[in-house]
Design a protein around this motif. Structure first.
Motif, PDB file in Angstrom:
ATOM      1  N   ASP A 248      -2.485  -2.453 -19.262  1.00 38.43           N
ATOM      2  CA  ASP A 248      -2.018  -1.065 -19.350  1.00 38.43           C
ATOM      3  C   ASP A 248      -1.808  -0.480 -17.961  1.00 38.43           C
ATOM      4  OD1 ASP A 248      -2.024  -0.965 -22.131  1.00 38.43           O
ATOM      5  OD2 ASP A 248      -4.132  -0.375 -22.217  1.00 38.43           O
ATOM      6  N   TRP A 249      -2.788  -0.688 -17.069  1.00 37.67           N
ATOM      7  CA  TRP A 249      -2.671  -0.155 -15.708  1.00 37.67           C
ATOM      8  C   TRP A 249      -1.499  -0.805 -14.974  1.00 37.67           C
ATOM      9  CZ3 TRP A 249      -4.584   4.256 -14.743  1.00 37.67           C
ATOM     10  CH2 TRP A 249      -5.809   4.672 -15.278  1.00 37.67           C
ATOM     11  N   ASP A 250      -1.291  -2.096 -15.187  1.00 36.91           N
ATOM     12  CA  ASP A 250      -0.152  -2.772 -14.557  1.00 36.91           C
ATOM     13  C   ASP A 250       1.157  -2.145 -15.019  1.00 36.91           C
ATOM     14  OD1 ASP A 250      -1.882  -4.467 -13.246  1.00 36.91           O
ATOM     15  OD2 ASP A 250      -1.649  -6.120 -14.682  1.00 36.91           O
ATOM     16  N   ASP A 251       1.254  -1.858 -16.316  1.00 36.52           N
ATOM     17  CA  ASP A 251       2.470  -1.230 -16.834  1.00 36.52           C
ATOM     18  C   ASP A 251       2.653   0.177 -16.286  1.00 36.52           C
ATOM     19  OD1 ASP A 251       2.980  -3.498 -18.280  1.00 36.52           O
ATOM     20  OD2 ASP A 251       2.266  -2.706 -20.192  1.00 36.52           O
ATOM     21  N   LEU A 252       1.570   0.932 -16.208  1.00 29.39           N
ATOM     22  CA  LEU A 252       1.663   2.297 -15.694  1.00 29.39           C
ATOM     23  C   LEU A 252       2.095   2.311 -14.233  1.00 29.39           C
ATOM     24  CD1 LEU A 252      -1.565   3.770 -17.329  1.00 29.39           C
ATOM     25  CD2 LEU A 252       0.786   4.400 -17.889  1.00 29.39           C
ATOM     26  N   ARG A 253       1.567   1.363 -13.435  1.00 28.17           N
ATOM     27  CA  ARG A 253       1.990   1.277 -12.035  1.00 28.17           C
ATOM     28  C   ARG A 253       3.453   0.880 -11.930  1.00 28.17           C
ATOM     29  NH1 ARG A 253      -3.361  -0.619 -11.045  1.00 28.17           N
ATOM     30  NH2 ARG A 253      -2.727  -2.745 -11.573  1.00 28.17           N
ATOM     31  N   ALA A 254       3.864  -0.068 -12.767  1.00 29.29           N
ATOM     32  CA  ALA A 254       5.261  -0.499 -12.735  1.00 29.29           C
ATOM     33  C   ALA A 254       6.207   0.649 -13.098  1.00 29.29           C
ATOM     34  CB  ALA A 254       5.467  -1.672 -13.688  1.00 29.29           C
ATOM     35  N   LEU A 255       5.751   1.548 -13.952  1.00 24.69           N
ATOM     36  CA  LEU A 255       6.570   2.685 -14.370  1.00 24.69           C
ATOM     37  C   LEU A 255       6.437   3.881 -13.448  1.00 24.69           C
ATOM     38  CD1 LEU A 255       5.813   2.537 -18.199  1.00 24.69           C
ATOM     39  CD2 LEU A 255       7.955   1.874 -17.093  1.00 24.69           C
ATOM     40  N   GLY A 256       5.448   3.855 -12.557  1.00 26.92           N
ATOM     41  CA  GLY A 256       5.243   4.985 -11.649  1.00 26.92           C
ATOM     42  C   GLY A 256       4.713   6.231 -12.325  1.00 26.92           C
ATOM     43  N   VAL A 407       3.747   4.186  -0.649  1.00 30.15           N
ATOM     44  CA  VAL A 407       3.779   2.840  -0.082  1.00 30.15           C
ATOM     45  C   VAL A 407       2.578   2.604   0.820  1.00 30.15           C
ATOM     46  CG1 VAL A 407       5.052   1.322   1.471  1.00 30.15           C
ATOM     47  CG2 VAL A 407       6.272   2.612  -0.293  1.00 30.15           C
ATOM     48  N   ALA A 408       2.264   3.589   1.671  1.00 32.27           N
ATOM     49  CA  ALA A 408       1.150   3.419   2.605  1.00 32.27           C
ATOM     50  C   ALA A 408      -0.193   3.358   1.891  1.00 32.27           C
ATOM     51  CB  ALA A 408       1.158   4.561   3.627  1.00 32.27           C
ATOM     52  N   LEU A 409      -0.369   4.131   0.830  1.00 33.60           N
ATOM     53  CA  LEU A 409      -1.656   4.194   0.144  1.00 33.60           C
ATOM     54  C   LEU A 409      -1.854   3.067  -0.858  1.00 33.60           C
ATOM     55  CD1 LEU A 409      -1.782   8.042  -0.515  1.00 33.60           C
ATOM     56  CD2 LEU A 409      -3.187   6.765   1.115  1.00 33.60           C
ATOM     57  N   PHE A 410      -0.775   2.643  -1.512  1.00 36.60           N
ATOM     58  CA  PHE A 410      -0.921   1.670  -2.599  1.00 36.60           C
ATOM     59  C   PHE A 410      -0.154   0.375  -2.365  1.00 36.60           C
ATOM     60  CE2 PHE A 410      -1.082   5.970  -4.557  1.00 36.60           C
ATOM     61  CZ  PHE A 410      -2.431   5.984  -4.840  1.00 36.60           C
ATOM     62  N   GLY A 411       0.663   0.306  -1.322  1.00 40.18           N
ATOM     63  CA  GLY A 411       1.398  -0.912  -1.030  1.00 40.18           C
ATOM     64  C   GLY A 411       2.468  -1.245  -2.049  1.00 40.18           C
ATOM     65  N   GLN A 412       2.936  -0.260  -2.782  1.00 39.59           N
ATOM     66  CA  GLN A 412       3.917  -0.516  -3.828  1.00 39.59           C
ATOM     67  C   GLN A 412       4.690   0.750  -4.138  1.00 39.59           C
ATOM     68  OE1 GLN A 412       1.272  -1.703  -6.979  1.00 39.59           O
ATOM     69  NE2 GLN A 412       0.956   0.366  -7.682  1.00 39.59           N
ATOM     70  N   ALA A 413       5.823   0.582  -4.764  1.00 36.90           N
ATOM     71  CA  ALA A 413       6.621   1.699  -5.240  1.00 36.90           C
ATOM     72  C   ALA A 413       7.325   1.245  -6.519  1.00 36.90           C
ATOM     73  CB  ALA A 413       7.637   2.138  -4.192  1.00 36.90           C
ATOM     74  N   SER A 414       7.532   2.192  -7.417  1.00 34.86           N
ATOM     75  CA  SER A 414       8.164   1.878  -8.696  1.00 34.86           C
ATOM     76  C   SER A 414       9.645   2.192  -8.619  1.00 34.86           C
ATOM     77  CB  SER A 414       7.509   2.670  -9.825  1.00 34.86           C
ATOM     78  OG  SER A 414       8.221   2.488 -11.030  1.00 34.86           O
ATOM     79  N   ARG A 415      10.467   1.173  -8.862  1.00 32.25           N
ATOM     80  CA  ARG A 415      11.907   1.419  -8.925  1.00 32.25           C
ATOM     81  C   ARG A 415      12.277   2.159 -10.210  1.00 32.25           C
ATOM     82  NH1 ARG A 415      11.961  -4.217  -7.351  1.00 32.25           N
ATOM     83  NH2 ARG A 415      12.515  -4.484  -5.154  1.00 32.25           N
TER      84      ARG A 415
END
Length: 802
Positions: A248-256, A407-415
């Motif tokens: 669930d958390w992986d999906d939520l991060r992927a969706l931003g 990006v700086a805090l989590f190392g990722q961004a959701s397209r």
């Protein structure tokens, strides 16, 4: 001329009020100087800075901003010392205590254990160092060989008598990893530990208080909603995320959209707005109320009350407290009949938050919430536009402006985030959350009355979640970026500022160039013929990333635990992402033991294309066999398997794959958990192939390994031990460490150094310890070092034992 100068001074003083925006910025700058420094200002200097700063701040002079900055310096230092003083002394051994206290969090019952926060009673019978303080505890099945079902009866708000083995806060330190010690400081945790002697544990009373009410509501939602959507209703209504899985958390991060799940500051603001509108409606229906309390004042009080109640339902999580403070500031301004702009309200809320808790700047939510509102104020200053255009403009500004921080805090961004938020924000906030809250309010008044709003909220959420699921599982939804430095973040913030300037303010190309160091950082990987080794800090286990110019191998995946801890998804994958690894070529498992294979599932989920290699018979046919004689070459680096022998059965530890990495500058040896038998076999048959510049010490420095003959044959300059801090096996053994040091090797332990990064190339052998590279004043190892030195001096002064 004199008259004009005097008027200018008055204007200058008037433009810098005590609680003005400039003073808040200066206060924040002072706090950040202390909090993000590698060393902590001494307490005496902090008190002096705060005292002198108050004087300069309150006096109408040109030094007002300096005073605010000094107050920030001193106040942050005082809070930092107070936070560290609440913790158990670093460097001390774990100690068993008989404790009475209350469960203050919602217990998380996993398949093999329960995690919860426990507040020790402030009573004379309790240990002085724990009296009235909070601990993060685990109660695990299988302790001393038997499961105990009584941990599952643990309830929030309940008082218990427990025997606890407590230890100071201590975390693993890896590139891009979770800062457990910083989290303990923010949460004011005295330490962590686990329940001992579970047979003697017993409750002391019925659950009471806010935590007990939250758990009752969570159980009521679970009974009322039978569909999968109940876990999200619990999260949105109560901030109870225990039901959300890692997927669930992986999906939520992927969706931003992680900011929309659980109770966010935005949701608190919506509730406050609804409460204000309802209060205004009551005043319009009953005009006589205006004779006693003006309508704006009643609406302001209702907004604060609604926000506070919703924050209480979330257990007063930090994002909700920030929003309540902001709403309270605005309400106070309305009640005092003073006009306050949104920017002034934001600065006053930041001032209240920073004075209440200056260490809040360590939390990512602090920057995201305040920065988000600040960007919207600056980019959309009261423009006259329709609600749809305004919503789209706000979403666009938030997406672009918060990208550097994300990006700086989590190392990722959701397209997918910008598009998904266009639907999720109005639908979840205006439909799902109100229904979830209505059900909670009705249930609090009448048992069973919240059933239909909760069921409707779950149905509405599932309708959107079904749609978002396809986007979440797309490979293009999430954009991972390597870890960058602070200067890259500062450059990107200036780039975004330039990019969002009004039209005609200059070219956009320079703005994009300022963002490149963060969004497209330089890769400092190995050159042709060079190899880089990262021994991760995974506790009592092993995980090593080996990189050449274009290839990556993972040697072991770290430990797993009965409580659901998976080093693969918690440590290994985030570390590889922080290094900029988009792919993994090969996973080599040294041998089939949970300390080495526990993270395999998490790694395989993130890197499904990697080939898997393990000793013959290990992993039950899921991997190809590794055996002596195998060799391959990547980018000018030779990988050679020295052990185990082909078709010769070995005990589990002695079956470990021993891997030699060969370059023109020397070799590195990875030895798994081999013991004396295999070491002797290798000394006889491998001979000169054992000589290496660096070695990962076999079996975590156990006394059953690292024989004198083996150590002499390897004779490295660097010996790295991967072991847990104060592990129950006593690894690494003192005699083993002395044996490696006797041949001239520097011995580093991940328990003290954090992740150890090694380069072997044209400039020879180089090494970097993560705890030293990312030095932080709250680091437990750094603070315990003086105590260890003092202890050694005392032992030396006492002379040898009889």
């Amino acid at each position: 001329m004199r008259r004009v100068r005097h008027t200018g001074n008055v204007a200058a003083h008037a433009s810098l009020p005590i609680f003005g925006k400039a003073s808040v910025v200066a206060l924040l700058a002072g706090i950040c100087t202390i909090v993000f420094s590698p060393r902590l200002l001494p307490l005496g200097w902090g008190v002096a800075a705060a005292a002198s700063g108050i004087l300069f701040w309150i006096l109408p002079s040109r030094l007002r901003l300096l005073g605010a900055a000094l107050v920030g310096l001193g106040w942050a230092a005082v809070h930092a010392h107070a936070g560290l003083a609440q913790q158990l002394p670093p460097g001390g051994p774990p100690v068993d205590h008989a404790l009475h206290g209350r469960v203050i969090s919602l217990p998380h019952h996993g398949p093999g254990g329960t995690r919860f926060h426990f507040r020790v009673d402030d009573a004379p019978a309790m240990p002085a160092e724990l009296r009235g303080r909070d601990l993060a505890l685990g109660w695990y099945d299988g302790f001393r060989g038997a499961a105990d079902d009584r941990r599952r009866t643990l309830r929030a708000g309940e008082r218990w008598s427990l025997t606890v083995r407590a230890r100071p806060p201590r975390g693993r330190v890896n590139p891009g990893g979770f800062d457990a010690e910083g989290y303990a400081l923010r949460q004011r945790l005295a330490g962590s530990g686990h329940v001992r002697e579970p047979a003697q544990a017993h409750p002391l009373g019925e659950p009471t208080g806010l935590p007990a009410w939250r758990e009752r509501m969570a159980h009521a939602i679970a009974r009322a909603v039978q569909s999968d959507g109940r876990r999200f209703v619990q999260a949105l209504a109560l901030g109870d995320t225990r039901g959300l899985s890692q997927a669930d958390w992986d999906d939520l991060r992927a969706l931003g959209v992680t900011h929309l799940v659980a109770i966010s500051g935005f949701h608190v603001g919506v509730v406050a707005g609804v409460a204000a509108l309802l209060a205004g409606g009551v005043w319009r229906c009953l005009p006589m109320l205006g004779l006693y309390v003006p309508r704006p004042m009643g609406a302001a009080v209702a907004a604060v009350a609604g926000a506070a109640l919703y924050a209480a339902a979330a257990g007063f999580a930090l994002p909700t407290v920030r929003t309540v403070l902001m709403i309270a500031v605005v309400a106070a301004a309305r009640c005092s009949r003073r006009r306050a702009t949104v920017a002034q309200s934001l600065s006053l809320a930041a001032l209240a938050m920073l004075l209440f808790d200056p260490l809040a700047v360590l939390a990512p939510g602090f920057w995201l919430s305040f920065a988000g509102v600040l960007w919207l104020i600056w980019c959309l200053p009261g423009r006259e536009q329709g609600w749809l255009r305004g919503f789209l403009s706000a979403q666009g500004v938030a997406t672009v402006a918060l990208l550097p921080l994300t990006v700086a805090l989590f190392g990722q961004a959701s397209r997918a985030g910008p598009l998904v938020n266009l639907v999720a924000i109005p639908w979840w906030t205006m439909v799902v959350v109100p229904l979830a809250l209505l059900g909670t309010a009705l249930e609090a008044l009448i048992d069973g009355a919240g059933r239909w709003p909760w069921q409707l909220a779950a149905w509405c959420f599932e309708a959107s979640w079904w749609l978002f699921g396809y986007a979440a599982r797309s490979e293009l939804s999430l954009w991972w970026l390597p870890q960058s430095n602070r200067w890259a973040l500062i450059s990107a913030v200036f780039g975004v500022f330039w990019l969002l300037l009004p039209r005609g303010s200059g070219g956009r190309v320079p703005a994009l160039l300022l963002c490149l160091p963060l969004l497209w950082p330089a890769r400092h990987g190995p050159a042709e013929g060079e190899v880089e080794l990262l021994v991760m800090d995974v506790g009592q286990g092993l995980a090593v990333a080996v990189r050449t110019r274009r290839h990556t191998l993972l040697y072991d995946t770290g430990p797993g635990a009965d409580d659901g801890f998976d080093a693969g998804e918690r440590i290994v994958v985030p570390t590889l992402r922080a290094l900029g690894q988009g792919r993994l070529d090969r996973i080599m498992i040294s041998h089939d033991h949970r300390d080495h294979t526990g993270g395999l599932r998490g790694v395989r989920r993130s890197f499904p294309g990697a080939t898997l290699q393990a000793p013959p018979g290990a992993l039950r046919g899921r991997a190809s066999a590794c055996h002596a004689g195998q060799a391959w070459q990547w980018d000018g680096v030779t990988f050679r398997v020295l052990h185990p022998p082909r078709d010769v059965p070995q005990p589990t530890n002695d079956s470990s794959c021993v891997l030699r990495l060969e370059t023109n500058q020397g070799a590195i040896l990875l030895a798994g958990d081999i013991e004396k038998r295999s070491e002797a076999l290798l000394v006889r048959h491998a001979g000169a192939l054992l000589a290496a510049q660096a070695v990962v010490v076999p079996h975590h420095g156990s006394a059953s390994s690292s024989t004198p003959a083996w150590v002499a044959a390897v004779a490295p300059r660097l010996a790295i031990v991967s072991a847990g801090h104060r592990n129950r096996f006593g690894h690494p053994r003192a005699e083993v460490v002395e044996r490696w040091q006797a041949v001239g090797a520097e011995v580093l332990n991940t328990a003290e150094s954090g992740a150890v990064r090694v380069w072997l190339g044209r400039e020879g052998l180089q090494v970097r310890e993560q705890r030293v590279f990312e030095r932080r004043w709250w680091d437990a190892a750094e603070r315990s070092r003086p105590a260890a030195i003092l202890s050694a001096i005392k032992q030396a002064a006492a002379g040898p034992e009889d």
